[in-house]
Design a protein around this motif. Structure first.
Motif, PDB file in Angstrom:
ATOM      1  N   LEU A  30       1.016  -1.314  -0.041  1.00  0.00           N
ATOM      2  CA  LEU A  30      -0.107  -0.012   0.246  1.00  0.00           C
ATOM      3  C   LEU A  30       0.927   1.343  -0.181  1.00  0.00           C
ATOM      4  O   LEU A  30       1.825   1.415   0.805  1.00  0.00           O
ATOM      5  CB  LEU A  30      -0.907  -0.023   1.313  1.00  0.00           C
ATOM      6  N   VAL A  31       0.875   1.956  -0.932  1.00  0.00           N
ATOM      7  CA  VAL A  31       1.443   3.344  -1.045  1.00  0.00           C
ATOM      8  C   VAL A  31       1.042   4.369  -0.460  1.00  0.00           C
ATOM      9  O   VAL A  31      -0.483   4.669  -0.590  1.00  0.00           O
ATOM     10  CB  VAL A  31       1.605   3.698  -2.711  1.00  0.00           C
ATOM     11  N   THR A  37       5.563  15.404   4.310  1.00  0.00           N
ATOM     12  CA  THR A  37       6.758  15.082   3.927  1.00  0.00           C
ATOM     13  C   THR A  37       7.266  13.765   3.813  1.00  0.00           C
ATOM     14  O   THR A  37       6.895  13.114   4.576  1.00  0.00           O
ATOM     15  CB  THR A  37       7.697  15.818   4.903  1.00  0.00           C
ATOM     16  N   ILE A  38       8.076  13.695   2.911  1.00  0.00           N
ATOM     17  CA  ILE A  38       8.674  12.113   2.665  1.00  0.00           C
ATOM     18  C   ILE A  38       9.788  12.066   4.101  1.00  0.00           C
ATOM     19  O   ILE A  38      10.661  13.057   4.062  1.00  0.00           O
ATOM     20  CB  ILE A  38       9.382  12.087   1.265  1.00  0.00           C
ATOM     21  N   GLY A  39       9.699  11.004   4.797  1.00  0.00           N
ATOM     22  CA  GLY A  39      10.855  10.969   5.623  1.00  0.00           C
ATOM     23  C   GLY A  39      12.230  10.138   5.585  1.00  0.00           C
ATOM     24  O   GLY A  39      12.081   9.572   4.433  1.00  0.00           O
ATOM     25  N   LYS A 251       3.009  -1.321   4.169  1.00  0.00           N
ATOM     26  CA  LYS A 251       3.190   0.072   3.396  1.00  0.00           C
ATOM     27  C   LYS A 251       4.474   0.860   3.130  1.00  0.00           C
ATOM     28  O   LYS A 251       5.400   0.389   3.866  1.00  0.00           O
ATOM     29  CB  LYS A 251       2.276   1.202   4.547  1.00  0.00           C
ATOM     30  N   VAL A 252       4.540   1.532   2.003  1.00  0.00           N
ATOM     31  CA  VAL A 252       5.864   1.949   1.627  1.00  0.00           C
ATOM     32  C   VAL A 252       5.306   3.635   1.521  1.00  0.00           C
ATOM     33  O   VAL A 252       4.222   3.791   1.279  1.00  0.00           O
ATOM     34  CB  VAL A 252       6.349   1.481   0.621  1.00  0.00           C
ATOM     35  N   ASP A 253       6.281   4.566   1.210  1.00  0.00           N
ATOM     36  CA  ASP A 253       5.989   5.912   0.919  1.00  0.00           C
ATOM     37  C   ASP A 253       6.087   5.863  -0.681  1.00  0.00           C
ATOM     38  O   ASP A 253       6.392   5.210  -1.290  1.00  0.00           O
ATOM     39  CB  ASP A 253       6.947   6.875   1.758  1.00  0.00           C
ATOM     40  N   GLY A 256       8.900   4.465  -2.551  1.00  0.00           N
ATOM     41  CA  GLY A 256       9.227   3.044  -2.320  1.00  0.00           C
ATOM     42  C   GLY A 256       9.747   2.900  -0.854  1.00  0.00           C
ATOM     43  O   GLY A 256      10.217   1.530  -0.831  1.00  0.00           O
ATOM     44  N   GLN A 257      10.154   3.697   0.012  1.00  0.00           N
ATOM     45  CA  GLN A 257      10.710   3.407   1.283  1.00  0.00           C
ATOM     46  C   GLN A 257       9.624   2.644   2.085  1.00  0.00           C
ATOM     47  O   GLN A 257       8.650   3.050   2.483  1.00  0.00           O
ATOM     48  CB  GLN A 257      11.065   4.643   2.024  1.00  0.00           C
ATOM     49  N   GLN A 258       9.891   1.560   2.780  1.00  0.00           N
ATOM     50  CA  GLN A 258       9.151   0.791   3.523  1.00  0.00           C
ATOM     51  C   GLN A 258       8.920   1.690   4.856  1.00  0.00           C
ATOM     52  O   GLN A 258       9.846   2.194   5.606  1.00  0.00           O
ATOM     53  CB  GLN A 258       9.719  -0.389   3.923  1.00  0.00           C
ATOM     54  N   LEU A 259       7.570   1.606   5.371  1.00  0.00           N
ATOM     55  CA  LEU A 259       7.140   2.342   6.531  1.00  0.00           C
ATOM     56  C   LEU A 259       7.275   1.063   7.380  1.00  0.00           C
ATOM     57  O   LEU A 259       7.056  -0.208   7.275  1.00  0.00           O
ATOM     58  CB  LEU A 259       5.800   2.793   6.460  1.00  0.00           C
ATOM     59  N   PRO A 260       7.396   1.737   8.927  1.00  0.00           N
ATOM     60  CA  PRO A 260       7.435   2.902   9.542  1.00  0.00           C
ATOM     61  C   PRO A 260       8.804   3.440   9.450  1.00  0.00           C
ATOM     62  O   PRO A 260       9.674   2.587   9.338  1.00  0.00           O
ATOM     63  CB  PRO A 260       7.041   2.417  10.958  1.00  0.00           C
ATOM     64  N   TYR A 261       8.650   4.649   9.338  1.00  0.00           N
ATOM     65  CA  TYR A 261      10.088   5.528   9.484  1.00  0.00           C
ATOM     66  C   TYR A 261      10.938   5.071  10.862  1.00  0.00           C
ATOM     67  O   TYR A 261      11.863   4.856  10.884  1.00  0.00           O
ATOM     68  CB  TYR A 261       9.907   6.723   9.343  1.00  0.00           C
TER      69      TYR A 261
END
Length: 609
Positions: A30-31, A37-39, A251-253, A256-261
């Motif tokens: 899920l994007v 902001t992108i973290g 989830k990813v941002d 494509g970075q995987q969450l959580p941050y």
């Protein structure tokens, strides 16, 4: 175990997890695009909790649900990749390929089958069977496993509760990690091994053992696999609980970075009374629980030295606190008065809600009648303004009309039998805010000739007195969700609950027990509300549900069944100044916002981890 040893064990557990798993979202993650902001990944976030049971906030704030709400309270697939609905009777759910539990094992429809057949319908584990919202006319759904990623629930008639229930803040999960829990289940485990586990854990039997291991929503077992963004690394007892990021989170941002941050969430256990002080000292990075509006000035004054900023989010309750006249009171004369709408309206019109807002909330709260708020799509002026206004002349006129014109030498009105109209207004002991409101109400009602005595009581004792009809009038929280949509149940506006609806507890008990206890509603308006609620339950479309809501709300509001005070009381949110993506403006509420949950804490990130 000493706190020092506990922290060492936690640190070793975190290192072991970090070294043995590889970050791997599903093939179709899920994007998340709804972030300011992108973290950047990394860092740890500290919060304060006041009891061990608050580890459940990892489930509430994580807010991974099969179906979720967006910030406009529209439903959308969340854990699910998609879902299909036919006539609100047939729900087909599609899972994400490659989705895994936090321990790396596949998440498939077997986990749904196991929950349905071996938990929900197991008499030892669930004597009452599946949750009531999964029954339509008392009948459960047909559950069909179509393949490893597809499951279907079918009813003969519409089930309007299904999606909203699995999307709620405290939603009961309808799946379970079968690969983990089967070892504790009589149907699957080796009998000798299971007997040893029962004995070694000092459980009563296998069912008791299973309950201790199935902790999906309690979130107090580090052994229990999860789909939430963080997984618990240490269990109770402890003075600090650490949760680490789930390497298989779905989830990813947008990059494509995987969450959580955030790598770690750390809950420090402290006395409730110390939460404001420790927040003021900067011993937390994100805090709202344990804080109230009276702490706001102190928190603002502390900002220059603690590195925090203090936001104010209005809460989403229909009324922060409300007064509940008991229509099921045992005193027949007081009950007759309370059941007269003119009496309830007079009580409401005598409240100076602007004064309540000024005295208790710096004038930032707004008058409210304990119905939907104006931000709800179901709001209308007719509903929002019913029973409101400060009109002592009208209040006195109404009381004179219903036979309360005589007064004693102290100016207190006399009831038809000659007794002074002297009412005990009961509050929950230890809640100074309720007590303060009670004192204001006492003075305001004294102006129309009603004597009020404010009496605090233990919460459980007070509830028992209300249920028995001994408590005539109480103060407690207003309706929790002041921002409903047509898809959400209108059960708060009809006699459906003994515990949550203190204005008619015996009628609510009658509904909850299918007539086996309590009393059948006998006021025409209450009976009509129940008929409308039944129509909503049997409705086929969102259009029909919205139309029924718009019949329920004016009827309920104009009856003044409860007496609201003020709404949109501001909740202080203390936020580390380097913590990003926490909204500056949002609604603070349990249902359906899940406090922080609706605002995607997995997207929060630290600018200097």
């Amino acid at each position: 175990m000493s706190p020092w040893i506990n922290r060492v064990v936690v640190s070793l557990s975190i290192l072991l997890v970090a070294e043995t798993v590889k970050a791997e979202p599903p093939a179709t993650p899920l994007v998340v695009n709804d972030m300011a902001t992108i973290g950047r990944p990394g860092g740890e976030l500290h919060m304060l909790i006041s009891r061990e049971a608050d580890t459940r906030l990892l489930y509430i704030y994580g807010h991974a649900r099969l179906v979720g709400y967006d910030r406009k309270l529209n439903l959308h697939p969340d854990i699910l990749e998609s879902y299909d609905i036919e006539d609100d009777r047939v729900f087909t759910m599609h899972l994400r390929k490659g989705h895994r539990w936090s321990d790396g094992q596949p998440f498939t429809t077997e986990d749904f089958r196991f929950w349905w057949e071996d938990i929900a319908n197991n008499k030892r584990l669930r004597p009452s069977g599946p949750p009531i919202w999964m029954l339509v006319d008392g009948k459960p759904p047909r559950v069909d496993i179509l393949d490893a990623q597809t499951i279907r629930y079918s009813w003969d008639k519409p089930n309007p509760f299904f999606l909203s229930e699995i999307a709620s803040a405290s939603a009961e999960v309808i799946y379970a990690p079968a690969h983990y829990l089967k070892q504790f289940h009589e149907r699957y485990a080796d009998p000798a091994t299971l007997a040893q586990l029962v004995a070694s854990s000092k459980s009563r039997d296998w069912g008791s053992l299973f309950g201790r291991r199935d902790r999906a929503t309690k979130f107090d077992s580090p052994d229990m696999p999860t789909l939430q963004p963080w997984m618990l690394a240490n269990g109770p007892p402890a003075d600090r609980y650490v949760a680490v990021r789930n390497p298989y989170y779905y989830k990813v941002d947008s990059k494509g970075q995987q969450l959580p941050y955030i790598d770690k969430l750390i809950f420090d256990l402290v006395d409730t009374k110390l939460v404001p002080v420790k927040t003021g000292a900067g011993e937390t990075d994100l805090q709202a629980r344990g804080l109230s509006f009276k702490d706001y000035t102190f928190l603002r004054d502390s900002e220059t030295r603690n590195g925090l900023a203090t936001l104010l989010w209005p809460e989403g309750k229909s009324s922060h606190l409300a007064i509940y006249p008991n229509l099921n009171a045992t005193d027949p004369d007081l009950r007759d008065l309370i059941r007269d709408r003119r009496f309830r309206l007079a009580l409401s019109l005598s409240l100076d809600r602007k004064a309540i807002s000024e005295y208790l909330y710096f004038g930032l709260a707004t008058p409210a009648n304990n119905t939907v708020l104006d931000a709800s799509p179901l709001y209308s002026d007719e509903v929002g303004r019913a029973c409101l206004g400060h009109d002592l002349d009208k209040a006195n006129q109404l009381l004179d009309e219903i036979g309360l014109a005589r007064r004693n030498s102290s100016g207190v009105r006399l009831m038809p039998d000659g007794r002074p109209l002297d009412i005990v207004l009961e509050t929950e002991g230890g809640d100074t805010e309720q007590a303060d409101l009670g004192e204001l109400v006492r003075d305001m009602w004294r102006e129309i000739g009603i004597a009020i005595h404010v009496k605090p009581a233990d919460r459980e004792v007070l509830r028992d007195r209300v249920f028995a009809g001994d408590a005539v009038m109480t103060i407690t929280s207003g309706i929790d969700n002041g921002l409903p949509t047509a898809e959400m149940s209108p059960d708060a506006y009809a006699p459906t609950s003994q515990f949550d609806q203190l204005q008619w507890p015996k009628w609510g008990q009658y509904y909850e027990t299918s007539g086996q206890a309590g009393e059948k509603p006998d006021l025409p308006a209450a009976k009509e509300l129940m008929e409308l609620y039944a129509k909503w339950v049997g409705s086929d479309t969102q259009k029909q549900r919205a139309a029924i809501w718009k019949e329920i709300l004016p009827l309920y509001a104009n009856q003044c069944f409860t007496i609201g005070t003020v709404a949109s009381v501001q909740q202080p949110i203390a936020v580390r100044k380097t913590l990003r993506n926490v909204p500056a403006k949002a609604v603070w509420n349990w249902e359906p916002q899940a406090q922080f949950g609706l605002y995607n804490p997995e997207t929060f990130w630290l600018d200097n981890p």
